[in-house]
Scaffold this motif. Structure first.
Motif, short mmCIF file in Angstrom:
data_model
loop_
_atom_site.label_atom_id
_atom_site.label_comp_id
_atom_site.label_asym_id
_atom_site.label_seq_id
_atom_site.Cartn_x
_atom_site.Cartn_y
_atom_site.Cartn_z
N MET A 94 62.12 71.26 56.24
CA MET A 94 63.48 71.21 56.78
C MET A 94 64.05 69.83 56.54
N GLY A 95 65.27 69.79 56.03
CA GLY A 95 65.86 68.54 55.57
C GLY A 95 65.91 67.43 56.61
N ALA A 96 66.52 67.70 57.74
CA ALA A 96 66.70 66.65 58.75
C ALA A 96 65.39 66.11 59.30
N PRO A 97 64.42 66.96 59.66
CA PRO A 97 63.13 66.42 60.10
C PRO A 97 62.42 65.61 59.02
N LEU A 98 62.46 66.09 57.77
CA LEU A 98 61.84 65.34 56.68
C LEU A 98 62.42 63.94 56.57
N ILE A 99 63.73 63.86 56.61
CA ILE A 99 64.41 62.57 56.46
C ILE A 99 64.06 61.63 57.61
N SER A 100 64.01 62.16 58.82
CA SER A 100 63.70 61.33 59.99
C SER A 100 62.37 60.61 59.82
N VAL A 101 61.36 61.32 59.33
CA VAL A 101 60.03 60.72 59.17
C VAL A 101 59.98 59.84 57.93
N ALA A 102 60.69 60.23 56.87
CA ALA A 102 60.71 59.40 55.65
C ALA A 102 61.33 58.03 55.93
N VAL A 103 62.34 57.99 56.77
CA VAL A 103 62.97 56.70 57.13
C VAL A 103 61.95 55.78 57.79
N VAL A 104 61.10 56.35 58.64
CA VAL A 104 60.06 55.55 59.29
C VAL A 104 59.06 55.04 58.26
N ALA A 105 58.68 55.91 57.31
CA ALA A 105 57.73 55.51 56.27
C ALA A 105 58.29 54.37 55.43
N ARG A 106 59.56 54.48 55.05
CA ARG A 106 60.20 53.40 54.26
C ARG A 106 60.24 52.10 55.06
N THR A 107 60.59 52.22 56.32
CA THR A 107 60.69 51.02 57.17
C THR A 107 59.34 50.32 57.28
N LEU A 108 58.28 51.10 57.51
CA LEU A 108 56.95 50.52 57.61
C LEU A 108 56.53 49.88 56.29
N SER A 109 56.87 50.54 55.18
CA SER A 109 56.55 50.00 53.86
C SER A 109 57.18 48.63 53.66
N LEU A 110 58.41 48.48 54.09
CA LEU A 110 59.11 47.20 53.95
C LEU A 110 58.58 46.16 54.96
N LEU A 111 58.36 46.59 56.20
CA LEU A 111 57.89 45.67 57.23
C LEU A 111 56.50 45.12 56.92
N TRP A 112 55.63 46.01 56.45
CA TRP A 112 54.23 45.65 56.25
C TRP A 112 53.91 45.33 54.79
N ASN A 113 54.91 45.45 53.92
CA ASN A 113 54.74 45.17 52.49
C ASN A 113 53.61 46.03 51.90
N LYS A 114 53.73 47.34 52.11
CA LYS A 114 52.74 48.30 51.61
C LYS A 114 53.40 49.26 50.63
N PRO A 115 52.67 49.72 49.61
CA PRO A 115 53.21 50.72 48.68
C PRO A 115 53.40 52.07 49.37
N LEU A 116 54.31 52.86 48.82
CA LEU A 116 54.62 54.19 49.35
C LEU A 116 54.12 55.27 48.40
N VAL A 117 53.74 56.41 48.95
CA VAL A 117 53.44 57.59 48.14
C VAL A 117 54.08 58.81 48.80
N GLY A 118 54.98 59.47 48.09
CA GLY A 118 55.57 60.73 48.57
C GLY A 118 54.64 61.88 48.22
N VAL A 119 54.36 62.75 49.19
CA VAL A 119 53.34 63.80 49.03
C VAL A 119 53.98 65.18 49.14
N ASN A 120 53.53 66.08 48.26
CA ASN A 120 53.91 67.48 48.39
C ASN A 120 53.14 68.10 49.56
#
Length: 347
Positions: A94-120
């Motif tokens: 579902m679009g909106a729930p996916l985006i809500s969690v992806a925003v957190v993942a991006r934020t943590l990636s930037l805050l902690w300087n960690k690479p991201l991996v998008g998963v099927n």
């Protein structure tokens, strides 16, 4: 601080439907050992007779993601500097729930300087199922609220042999649970399973298999239309209806799975996804597999129901093979086909 440089640790975030989950997993590159360090989730539960809406589900995820994340890190006993990669569900879902969690993942990636991996999401289910059960090269039946697919691996792709032509099997069960006004706690599918165990009278329903594909919307429409009259005239019970629906849906899934087994010559079946917890489905599949000298593999609710650990595991496998998701490409998609993923980590 982790002392072994041969150990990689991934944080996984899942939120494609009504569950928000965070998991932490470690892979020891020297021994091949995989250790689940934590697997925490929280479920958005709605009143009986209702489903869950994308907007409300997204709000639930935004409310609970940080407490779930904090608990996952605490249970895992790690610090943020121990994490090597952050993995998140790219889709489907579902679009909106996916985006809500992806925003957190991006934020943590930037805050902690960690690479991201998008998963099927589906590949996450498959890889976690393979890891937990030890299945080597099974035909996979992926059954959940949003997906129904029969899958087999070939040439570094998970190939889809057959799938639903309309709604998913889990969605069919969930929507009939609303007709009976069954509770959504812990899930409508679970409550239908409990009712079905007490069913005694089988009511014939449409059986729709088209080659390797299945169709569930007609069955749902039919049982929705006949249920009120049958119940009002005491010709059957709600338990009988749940029993009849389960038997019909699962027989269709067993038929298409068996056809895939025959096609690729496999003697293994791996059932993944939320509906995979259903013991009657596992039993019916086991009966079929035994006739083919085969075996069924399934997991319990810790792993078959949507969770963060499966995203962490599949993401770490991809990360180990050299794959990362650039921040500018860290999008989400409601339609992310299982066979779109290049499975570089498998031979």
């Amino acid at each position: 601080m982790k002392s072994n440089t041969n150990v990689l640790i991934a944080l996984g975030l899942e939120g494609s439907a009504n569950k928000v989950g965070v998991g932490v997993i470690s892979h020891d590159l020297s021994t091949g050992a995989v250790e689940i360090l934590s697997n925490i989730r929280h479920t958005h539960i709605t009143p009986p007779g209702t489903g869950f809406l994308p907007r409300d589900t997204a709000a639930h995820h935004r409310e609970h993601i940080l407490p779930v994340l904090t608990e996952a890190l605490k249970v895992a006993g790690i610090e943020t500097e121990d994490i090597d990669v952050i993995c998140y569900t790219k889709g489907p879902g579902m679009g909106a729930p996916l985006i809500s969690v992806a925003v957190v993942a991006r934020t943590l990636s930037l805050l902690w300087n960690k690479p991201l991996v998008g998963v099927n999401h589906c590949v996450g289910h498959i890889e976690m199922g393979r890891q937990v059960t030890g299945a080597e090269n099974p035909v996979v039946l992926y059954v959940s609220g949003g997906n129904t697919q029969v899958i087999a691996y070939a040439e570094q792709r998970y190939r889809i042999f057959g799938e639903t032509l309309d709604i998913a099997v889990g969605n069919c069960l969930d929507r009939f649970a609303r007709v009976l006004n069954l509770p959504n706690d812990p899930s409508p599918g679970y409550n239908i399973e409990q009712y079905a165990k007490r069913g005694e009278k089988f009511i014939e329903l449409p059986y729709t298999v088209k080659g390797m594909d299945v169709s569930f919307s007609g069955i749902l429409s039919h049982i929705e239309s006949i249920a009120p009259d049958l119940l009002s005239r005491n010709e059957c019970t709600p338990e009988d209806l749940c029993f009849s629906l389960q038997e019909t849906l699962f027989a269709m899934l067993v038929e298409t799975t068996e056809r895939a087994m025959a096609h690729i010559g496999s003697k293994e079946v791996l059932i993944v996804g939320g509906v995979g917890c259903n013991l009657r489905l596992q039993s019916m599949m086991a009966q079929m597999a035994e006739q083919r000298d085969g075996k069924v593999f399934a997991t319990d609710e810790r792993y078959c129901i949507d969770n963060g650990i499966m995203i962490a595991h599949a993401g770490l496998l991809a990360f180990r093979s050299g794959y990362t998701t650039p921040l500018e490409n860290s999008t989400c998609t409601q339609r992310y086909r299982t066979d779109e993923v290049f499975v570089k980590w498998r031979e």
